[in-house]
Structure formats: structure tokens, C-alpha cells
Enzyme design. Structure first.
Site, short mmCIF file in Angstrom:
data_model
loop_
_atom_site.label_atom_id
_atom_site.label_comp_id
_atom_site.label_asym_id
_atom_site.label_seq_id
_atom_site.Cartn_x
_atom_site.Cartn_y
_atom_site.Cartn_z
N HIS A 81 0.05 -4.54 5.44
CA HIS A 81 1.37 -4.85 4.88
C HIS A 81 1.94 -3.65 4.11
CE1 HIS A 81 0.69 -9.48 5.01
NE2 HIS A 81 0.63 -8.91 6.20
N GLU A 83 3.35 -3.42 1.19
CA GLU A 83 2.93 -3.32 -0.21
C GLU A 83 1.54 -2.70 -0.31
OE1 GLU A 83 4.56 -7.66 0.04
OE2 GLU A 83 3.86 -6.13 1.44
N CYS A 119 2.51 -11.69 0.27
CA CYS A 119 1.47 -12.67 0.60
C CYS A 119 0.43 -12.70 -0.53
CB CYS A 119 0.82 -12.33 1.94
SG CYS A 119 -0.33 -10.93 1.88
N CYS A 122 -1.52 -9.39 -0.89
CA CYS A 122 -0.70 -8.33 -1.46
C CYS A 122 -0.48 -8.56 -2.95
CB CYS A 122 0.64 -8.21 -0.73
SG CYS A 122 0.50 -7.44 0.90
#
Length: 164
Positions: A81, A83, A119, A122
């Protein structure tokens, strides 16, 4: 003629939106930047780990093929991801007290992701990195500000259902 200057938050969100264009996900692409003291510390976008093939190279998305709903079973995703990539690329001392700016777009429609959020994994990485707040784009000029302290005190990991 007087030009109106772009506000600072949307300026950084615009940069995060440019970063997402490097994303390689066939479902949703996100761009993230970490800023501290008006300096960009790091950037990240959605894509497979270094050296592995991206979904755009393979021509398919495993999560799509398995019809996995949004927010579930991220372990079936090839991507790291945005992040996470931004945090991996920065030193913790630089992230302490910083702000992460996040923008997501649907890979097919190019529309902004509604109710975008980090999420659970993250969120944990952001908490441990020392980042103080996350600003998420909702519209071209609108955004939400999430204080990371709220993620710590609400501890959604005690209530979330696992997608197994």
C-alpha cells in the site's frame, strides 16, 4: 487579475494525487506523501514489492478474480500500500509528528475512492511511525483529517472481523 493561491493542504494532496499515477494496481491506486515542517519527507504509491511483477504487467488482479470485497483479505493482494511504501522510505525520526496525505482513485473509472481510509495494517504502521495525522482527499477540494491518536485510543483491532 488576482490569482487565488492553492491552500497548503490541497497543494500536498495534489502532489499525493500525482504520486498515485505511478500505481500499478488494476483495482485502486493510492498516492501518499509524508510532510514535516513543510518539507516532503517521503512518497509512496500502490505497487508490488521491488523485483516482483505488478498486476498491470501480469494483466490480472487476484483479488478481483476471487471477487474479494474491498477491505478484506489484503494478503491476497500483490501490492504494497501507498502508506506502507511512504513509511518504508522514511526514517522514523523524520516521521515523528509528521502528516501523511493520502489520495485514492479507482483504476478503471479514475474517480476518487469514496470514504477512503487506511487499512488496519497501514494504520498500525502509521501509528508506529510517529505520524500525527492523516489527511484524506474526498473531493477535488475537500478532505478529512484523521488524528492518529484516535486510532490508538479506539483500537479497531479489538472489534474488526477478520476476512478469512
Amino acid at each position: 487579475m488576482i490569482m487565488k493561491r492553492r491552500d497548503k493542504i490541497n497543494y500536498y494532496l495534489d502532489i499525493a494525487e500525482t504520486v498515485l499515477k505511478r500505481g500499478t494496481c488494476l483495482r485502486r491506486n493510492y498516492g501518499a506523501i509524508i510532510v514535516k515542517n513543510d518539507e516532503i519527507i517521503s512518497t509512496g504509491y500502490t505497487g508490488a514489492p521491488r523485483g516482483r511483477k505488478n498486476c498491470i504487467d501480469l494483466g490480472y488482479c487476484m483479488r478481483e478474480q476471487l471477487n474479494i470485497p474491498r477491505g478484506q483479505m489484503y494478503e491476497k493482494c500483490r501490492s504494497v500500500h501507498a502508506e506502507m511504501n511512504a513509511c518504508v522510505s522514511a526514517a522514523r525520526r523524520d516521521m515523528m509528528g509528521a502528516t501523511l496525505y493520502l489520495v485514492g482513485r479507482d483504476a478503471k473509472t479514475k474517480k476518487l475512492i469514496e470514504n477512503a481510509n487506511s487499512c488496519a495494517m497501514c494504520k498500525r504502521i502509521i501509528i508506529n511511525s510517529g505520524i500525527e495525522r492523516v489527511i484524506i482527499r474526498d473531493t477535488d477540494d475537500g478532505y478529512r483529517i484523521k488524528n492518529v491518536e484516535e486510532w490508538i485510543t479506539s483500537d479497531d483491532s479489538l472489534t474488526e472481523k477478520m476476512g478469512y
